[in-house]
Design a protein around this motif. Structure first.
Motif, short mmCIF file in Angstrom:
data_model
loop_
_atom_site.label_atom_id
_atom_site.label_comp_id
_atom_site.label_asym_id
_atom_site.label_seq_id
_atom_site.Cartn_x
_atom_site.Cartn_y
_atom_site.Cartn_z
N THR A 11 0.83 -1.20 0.00
CA THR A 11 0.00 0.00 0.00
C THR A 11 0.86 1.25 0.00
O THR A 11 0.63 2.18 -0.78
N ALA A 12 1.89 1.28 0.87
CA ALA A 12 2.76 2.45 0.97
C ALA A 12 3.54 2.70 -0.31
O ALA A 12 3.94 3.84 -0.58
N ALA A 14 2.26 2.52 -3.16
CA ALA A 14 1.32 3.10 -4.12
C ALA A 14 0.71 4.43 -3.67
O ALA A 14 0.45 5.30 -4.50
N VAL A 15 0.48 4.58 -2.37
CA VAL A 15 -0.19 5.78 -1.83
C VAL A 15 0.39 6.12 -0.47
O VAL A 15 0.95 5.26 0.21
N PRO A 16 0.26 7.38 -0.03
CA PRO A 16 0.70 7.73 1.33
C PRO A 16 -0.13 6.96 2.37
O PRO A 16 -1.32 6.72 2.16
N VAL A 17 0.51 6.56 3.45
CA VAL A 17 -0.19 5.82 4.50
C VAL A 17 -0.08 6.54 5.84
O VAL A 17 0.86 7.30 6.08
#
Length: 61
Positions: A11-12, A14-17
């Protein structure tokens, strides 16, 4: 939780977490350390933190 670290890594990438918890900061930090996830979340918000102060200081690390 099996697979949690891998899920966060994917996830991190691909997108900010971030992580938000209804636990106090001490318990949130302890749980993230125990799970090997502490360094994976650049932004953390715990229940005992004042939201407005947190937003003004964005990002809190």
């Amino acid at each position: 939780m099996p697979g949690a670290r891998e899920l966060v890594e994917l996830t991190a990438a691909a997108v900010p977490v971030a992580v938000a918890s209804n636990s106090p900061r001490a318990l949130l930090d302890a749980a993230l350390v125990r799970g090997g996830l502490a360094e994976m979340f650049p932004v953390k918000l715990a229940a005992d933190e004042e939201l407005l102060a947190w937003v003004r200081g964005w990002p809190r690390r």
